[in-house]
Scaffold this active site. Structure first.
Site, PDB file in Angstrom:
ATOM      1  N   PRO A  93      26.078  -0.202 -48.153  1.00  0.00           N
ATOM      2  CA  PRO A  93      27.374   0.104 -48.756  1.00  0.00           C
ATOM      3  C   PRO A  93      27.279   0.270 -50.268  1.00  0.00           C
ATOM      4  CG  PRO A  93      27.649  -1.560 -47.084  1.00  0.00           C
ATOM      5  CD  PRO A  93      26.161  -1.339 -47.240  1.00  0.00           C
ATOM      6  N   CYS A  94      27.991   1.267 -50.764  1.00  0.00           N
ATOM      7  CA  CYS A  94      27.838   1.667 -52.162  1.00  0.00           C
ATOM      8  C   CYS A  94      29.021   1.314 -53.049  1.00  0.00           C
ATOM      9  CB  CYS A  94      27.599   3.174 -52.225  1.00  0.00           C
ATOM     10  SG  CYS A  94      29.003   4.136 -51.612  1.00  0.00           S
ATOM     11  N   GLN A  95      30.077   0.709 -52.504  1.00  0.00           N
ATOM     12  CA  GLN A  95      31.291   0.512 -53.285  1.00  0.00           C
ATOM     13  C   GLN A  95      31.053  -0.248 -54.588  1.00  0.00           C
ATOM     14  OE1 GLN A  95      30.925   0.009 -50.037  1.00  0.00           O
ATOM     15  NE2 GLN A  95      32.673   0.828 -48.910  1.00  0.00           N
TER      16      GLN A  95
END
Length: 183
Positions: A93-95
């Site tokens: 996940p890149c958030q």
């Protein structure tokens, strides 16, 4: 027109085997499959995306679960020694890294690349492909990227540097989107 099911090419296959971590619906899996690889398994936290991945890649094993609590030994047990991957790919996940958002260094999702590294270290595939947003290579987050590269090196892998920032439009994808890749 109904979607055509792909043939199971795993039986007696000499094609390289791929394990997709943080797989989503299977974008990386599709790219690897189109390049001649077999997707032996995918791990995805979200049940809906896991079900979509299972539909899209019915010959591989879809594992719906949290990689941070799934041991590498248990993962290998689920896919079988005969399906030990030649390649592990994934995009944690890149958030917490994205240029759009808070970019908090202490975002708990920023620890998920360590889980990717752990599985690579434990299963020792011939290759890995780590994908994330370019924001991981920007500002204070460069420290996290440097740690990721150092951890891969400690695990015996030579990482191609600098991080390759690629544009989807350069590969025939009809959207303006850039991603960073570690090989």
């Amino acid at each position: 027109m109904p979607m055509k099911k792909r043939k199971n090419s795993l039986a007696g296959s000499e094609r390289p085997k791929v394990l997709d971590l943080f797989a989503g619906a299977g974008g990386l899996s599709l790219g690897f499959e189109q390049a001649g690889f077999d997707i032996v398994a995918a791990v995805e936290y979200d049940a809906v995306h896991c079900a979509v991945h299972e539909f899209n890649f019915p010959y591989g094993k879809a594992i719906c679960g949290d990689l941070s609590v799934l041991s590498s030994e248990a993962l290998l047990g689920m896919i079988g020694d005969e399906n030990k991957p030649d390649v592990i790919c994934g995009g944690p996940p890149c958030q917490g890294f994205s240029l759009i958002g808070k970019r908090a260094l202490d975002d708990p999702r920023n620890r998920l690349p360590r889980e990717f590294i752990r599985v690579v270290r434990d299963l020792q595939p011939k290759y890995f492909l780590f994908e994330n947003v370019p924001g991981l290579a920007t500002g204070k987050h460069c420290q996290i990227l440097d740690e990721i590269v150092a951890d891969f090196a400690k695990s015996g892998y030579s990482v191609a540097e600098p991080v390759a920032i690629l544009s989807a439009t350069s590969f025939g994808i009809p959207q303006t989107r850039k991603k960073g890749f570690l090989f």
